[in-house]
Design an enzyme around this catalytic site. Structure first.
Site, mmCIF file in Angstrom:
data_model
loop_
_atom_site.group_PDB
_atom_site.id
_atom_site.type_symbol
_atom_site.label_atom_id
_atom_site.label_comp_id
_atom_site.label_asym_id
_atom_site.label_seq_id
_atom_site.Cartn_x
_atom_site.Cartn_y
_atom_site.Cartn_z
ATOM 1 N N GLY A 173 0.809 -1.228 0.000
ATOM 2 C CA GLY A 173 0.000 0.000 0.000
ATOM 3 C C GLY A 173 0.838 1.272 0.000
ATOM 4 N N GLY B 210 2.490 3.699 1.592
ATOM 5 C CA GLY B 210 2.995 3.899 2.947
ATOM 6 C C GLY B 210 3.519 5.302 3.175
ATOM 7 N N ARG C 193 -1.090 -0.029 -9.783
ATOM 8 C CA ARG C 193 0.041 -0.932 -10.029
ATOM 9 C C ARG C 193 -0.460 -2.364 -10.207
ATOM 10 N NH1 ARG C 193 3.969 1.872 -6.661
ATOM 11 N NH2 ARG C 193 3.065 3.935 -6.383
ATOM 12 N N ASP D 146 4.834 -4.335 -7.254
ATOM 13 C CA ASP D 146 4.180 -3.120 -6.744
ATOM 14 C C ASP D 146 4.770 -1.871 -7.386
ATOM 15 O OD1 ASP D 146 6.346 -4.226 -4.989
ATOM 16 O OD2 ASP D 146 6.245 -2.232 -4.118
ATOM 17 N N ASN D 147 5.841 -2.042 -8.137
ATOM 18 C CA ASN D 147 6.442 -0.899 -8.834
ATOM 19 C C ASN D 147 6.219 -0.989 -10.339
ATOM 20 O OD1 ASN D 147 7.309 0.153 -6.414
ATOM 21 N ND2 ASN D 147 9.349 -0.737 -6.554
HETATM 22 P P1 AMP Z 1 9.320 0.969 -2.515
HETATM 23 O O1 AMP Z 1 10.537 0.183 -2.169
HETATM 24 O O2 AMP Z 1 9.507 2.452 -2.488
HETATM 25 O O3 AMP Z 1 8.648 0.506 -3.754
HETATM 26 O O4 AMP Z 1 8.278 0.722 -1.319
HETATM 27 C C1 AMP Z 1 7.770 -0.534 -0.973
HETATM 28 C C2 AMP Z 1 6.715 -0.361 0.083
HETATM 29 O O5 AMP Z 1 7.295 0.247 1.248
HETATM 30 C C3 AMP Z 1 5.547 0.525 -0.297
HETATM 31 O O6 AMP Z 1 4.394 0.024 0.325
HETATM 32 C C4 AMP Z 1 5.916 1.864 0.268
HETATM 33 O O7 AMP Z 1 4.798 2.667 0.521
HETATM 34 C C5 AMP Z 1 6.602 1.453 1.560
HETATM 35 N N1 AMP Z 1 7.566 2.465 2.013
HETATM 36 C C6 AMP Z 1 8.775 2.767 1.487
HETATM 37 N N2 AMP Z 1 9.358 3.762 2.189
HETATM 38 C C7 AMP Z 1 8.507 4.106 3.173
HETATM 39 C C8 AMP Z 1 8.532 5.067 4.225
HETATM 40 N N3 AMP Z 1 9.569 5.885 4.416
HETATM 41 N N4 AMP Z 1 7.457 5.129 5.046
HETATM 42 C C9 AMP Z 1 6.399 4.311 4.887
HETATM 43 N N5 AMP Z 1 6.320 3.388 3.925
HETATM 44 C C10 AMP Z 1 7.360 3.277 3.074
HETATM 45 MG MG MG Z 2 7.125 1.304 -4.610
#
Ligand code: AMP
Ligand code: MG
Length: 539
Positions: free
Chosen positions: A120, A122, A220, A291-292
Site C-alpha cells: 500500500g 505507505g 500498479r 508493486d512498482n
Molecule cells: P518501494 O521500495 O519504495 O517501492 O516501497 C515498498 C513499500 O514500502 C511501499 O508500500 C511503500 O509505501 C513502503 N515504504 C517505502 N518507504 C517508506 C517510508 N519511508 N514510510 C512508509 N512506507 C514506506
Molecule cells: Mg514502490
C-alpha cells in the site's frame, strides 16, 4: 465587477490570487471503489477496500525548490501561482482546497520474487484527480507526506536526495519520450528525517522533502494481486472494470467475453514498449517488484534507479540487489515478463480458460521483439532491422562491455559521424579504462568495418540517417553523478543545480552549446561514490 475582484486588481491591492481556486476535481476513484470504513490513521491490514482516507501530516516550513513548467501548465498553474507561498503549502500537504479528498491506496506485491502481502501507499497520499487544461484527469500524489495505514514500520517520509532524484528523473524520462509518471513540484519540509543510508547501523538526520507526482493513475500490478491473493474476487472484478472504463476507453466497445483478455494483452504490449524504451536509453529501474509496475505501462517509483555509463548488462544500481542482481539492466525484459505472469495469475479467477492470458504474455514477447528491432534500426541508423543486425548490435554491445566504454557517447558518436569517416579515435572520449580500450581495439576495428559495409547496403541517405539516429540516441541523460552533484549542492542550501539540470534534461536529443559538460562521461571521482554508482532503498 460582478463575480469578485478582477484579476488585474489582485496586484494593486496586494491580494494574491489563490493558485488553487480554479482546480476542478474528479474523485471517481473514491466514488466507484470501496473504501476503508475505519478512518483512524493507524497501521493495519485493510481488507475488502482499495483506499483509506488519510490526511497528510503537517510540516514545519515548506519551501519550493523546483517545479516542472510543463506540468504546471497542464494543470493550469501560472508561474506566479507556482512561486506563491500557498503553492508550497499545498504541495507539502499543509493545506487542502475544496474538492480534495486525500487517501492512500491499498496494494500488495511480489518483492524480489516473493509474495509480500499488503504493502500500500505507505508514504504517498493522493490529494485528488484534477482535470487539466488538456481535459484529461491527472492524479496528484504527495510522496513523503507522512504516515498512512500502510506505513508498516516506516515513517511515511522521504529525504531530499531521493526526492530530487524522483523529481528530476520523472521529467527527464518524459522528455526522452518514455512513458512515465510526472512530477509537478519538489518542496522541502523544513524538518529532518532519520535515515540509515548504508544500512550499517549509523542513521543520520537528513532534510525531508515532498514531491508532488502526477499521472493519469498510480494503479500498479499489486493493486490487482492483493484482492486476488485474498480471494476477494468481486473486488478484483470491480477494480478491473473501473480501470478499463476510466483508463482504457478504447476497450469500451470490446465484447464482454474478450474485454478483460484484450485489456491484459494491452498491458503486456505497453509494458514491452516501456522496457524497450529503458533499454534504448540505458535506464535501470533498480526495484522492479510488482508493486512498482504501473498498470498503464508507465515508469513508476523512482528509487535506487541508475543509468548505464560504461555498458554493462549486469549493472544494478540497487545495493539491496547486489547479491542476486535480479534487477540488473540486461534482465529487465525478462523480469517484466515474470511480473506480467504474476499479474496473469492474479487475473486468472476472472477467466474460465487461461488461453487469453497466455495470448497476452505472447503479445509481450512479440511486441518486445519488434520494439527491440526498432531500437536496433534507430540506434544504428538503418531503414530496417534485418536478422543479421541483431548480431551486429550484440557485437557492438559486447565490445562496449569488454572495452568499458560509455553507451550514450558511443551511440551519439555513431549518430554524428558518417559511417565512412568513423575511426577508433572518434570514441576517444567514451572510454573509462585505457588498458581495456587497447585490449579490445581490434574488435572495434572489425566491427566498424562490418558497420560500414552494412550502411553501404542501406537505402537511407546520410542526412536522413543522422536525423533518425539523433532522435533515438540521446545526448543528455540523467547520469547518477549529475543528480548527485545537484543533490549535494541542494543539501548545502543551493537548489539552483536542480533547475539547471532539469533545463538540460528537457531537451535530451538536442545539442546544447555551453552544456557539453552535462553530456560527459562519469568523472573518476564518481566511480565508487555512494549515490553515483550504488544506491540503497532507504529513501
Ligand atoms: P518501494 O521500495 O519504495 O517501492 O516501497 C515498498 C513499500 O514500502 C511501499 O508500500 C511503500 O509505501 C513502503 N515504504 C517505502 N518507504 C517508506 C517510508 N519511508 N514510510 C512508509 N512506507 C514506506
Ligand atoms: Mg514502490
Amino acid at each position: 465587477m460582478a463575480g469578485g475582484i478582477p484579476t488585474s486588481l489582485h496586484g494593486i491591492y496586494g491580494i494574491r490570487p489563490d493558485p488553487m481556486a480554479n482546480l476542478r476535481f474528479d474523485n471517481s476513484f473514491l466514488g466507484a471503489l470501496p473504501g476503508d470504513p475505519d478512518h483512524r490513521n493507524s497501521v493495519r491490514e485493510v481488507r475488502g477496500a482499495l483506499w483509506s482516507e488519510v490526511m497528510p501530516t503537517l510540516v514545519a516550513a515548506p519551501k519550493l525548490l523546483a517545479h516542472s513548467p510543463e506540468m504546471a501548465a497542464i494543470l493550469g498553474f501560472s508561474e506566479e501561482e507556482v512561486v506563491s507561498a500557498e503553492f508550497a503549502q499545498l504541495f507539502a500537504g499543509n493545506r487542502l482546497v475544496d474538492g480534495m479528498r486525500p487517501y492512500a491506496s491499498n496494494y500488495g506485491g511480489h518483492q524480489f520474487g516473493q509474495w509480500a502481502g499488503q504493502l500500500g501507499d505507505g508514504r504517498a497520499i493522493t490529494l485528488g484527480t484534477v482535470i487539466g487544461t488538456d481535459g484529461a484527469g491527472w492524479e496528484l500524489q504527495l510522496k513523503g507526506a507522512g504516515k498512512t495505514p500502510y506505513s508498516r514500520h516506516a515513517d511515511g517520509r522521504a529525504v531530499l536526495r531521493s526526492s530530487v532524484r524522483e523529481f528530476l528523473c520523472s521529467e527527464a524520462m518524459h522528455h526522452l519520450g518514455i512513458p512515465t509518471t510526472r512530477a509537478l513540484s519538489l518542496v522541502t519540509t523544513g524538518e529532518d528525517v532519520l535515515r540509515d543510508m548504508f544500512y550499517d547501523g549509523h542513521p543520520e538526520l537528513e532534510p525531508g522533502a515532498v514531491v508532488c507526482r502526477v499521472a493519469p493513475s498510480f494503479l500498479r500490478f499489486g493493486h490487482f494481486e492483493l484482492p486476488s491473493a485474498r480471494g476477494e474476487i468481486e473486488l478484483l472484478r470491480t477494480l478491473v472494470d473501473y480501470t478499463i472504463d476510466h483508463h482504457f476507453p478504447e476497450l469500451k466497445s470490446a465484447s464482454p467475453e474478450h474485454r478483460v483478455g484484450d485489456w491484459f494483452a494491452e498491458i503486456c504490449r505497453r509494458t514491452a514498449r516501456l522496457v524497450a524504451g529503458w533499454m534504448r536509453v540505458g535506464f535501470v529501474h533498480g526495484v522492479l517488484n510488482t508493486d512498482n509496475m504501473s498498470i498503464l505501462g508507465l515508469t513508476i517509483d523512482y528509487g535506487p534507479y541508475g543509468w548505464i555509463d560504461d555498458y554493462d548488462p549486469d549493472f544494478t544500481p540497487n545495493t539491496t540487489d547486489a547479491q542476486g542482481r535480479r534487477y540488473r539492466f540486461g534482465w529487465q525484459p525478462r523480469v517484466a515478463y515474470w511480473n506480467l505472469t504474476q499479474l496473469a495469475r492474479a487475473l486468472s479467477p476472472l477467466f474460465d480458460d487461461v488461453a487469453p492470458l497466455q495470448a497476452g504474455l505472447d503479445a509481450f514477447a512479440a511486441t518486445y521483439a519488434e520494439a527491440e528491432r526498432g531500437n536496433i534500426a534507430g540506434k544504428l541508423g538503418l531503414a530496417e532491422c534485418r536478422d543479421d543486425d541483431l548480431v551486429l548490435m550484440a557485437d557492438l554491445q559486447s565490445w562496449m562491455h569488454a572495452a568499458e566504454t560509455d553507451m550514450t557517447i558511443v551511440f551519439r558518436t555513431l549518430s554524428d559521424i558518417p559511417a565512412d569517416a568513423l575511426t577508433a579515435d572518434a570514441f576517444a572520449d567514451a572510454h573509462y579504462d585505457a588498458a581495456k580500450r587497447d585490449a579490445a581495439a581490434e574488435r572495434l576495428q572489425a566491427w566498424l568495418q562490418r558497420y560500414r559495409q552494412r550502411i553501404a547496403d542501406d537505402p537511407l541517405d546520410a542526412a536522413s540517417r543522422r536525423v533518425r539516429m539523433r532522435a533515438v540516441n540521446p545526448k543528455y541523460i540523467l547520469r547518477n553523478w549529475l543528480a548527485q552533484r545537484a543533490i549535494e549542492r541542494a543539501q548545502q542550501g543551493d537548489a539552483s543545480g536542480i533547475g539547471e539540470l532539469l533545463d538540460v534534461m528537457r531537451h535530451p536529443y538536442d545539442d546544447q552549446p555551453g552544456n557539453e559538460e552535462f553530456a560527459g562521461k562519469r568523472p573518476e571521482w564518481a566511480r565508487d561514490r555512494a549515490g553515483c554508482s550504488m544506491l540503497s532503498c532507504s529513501s
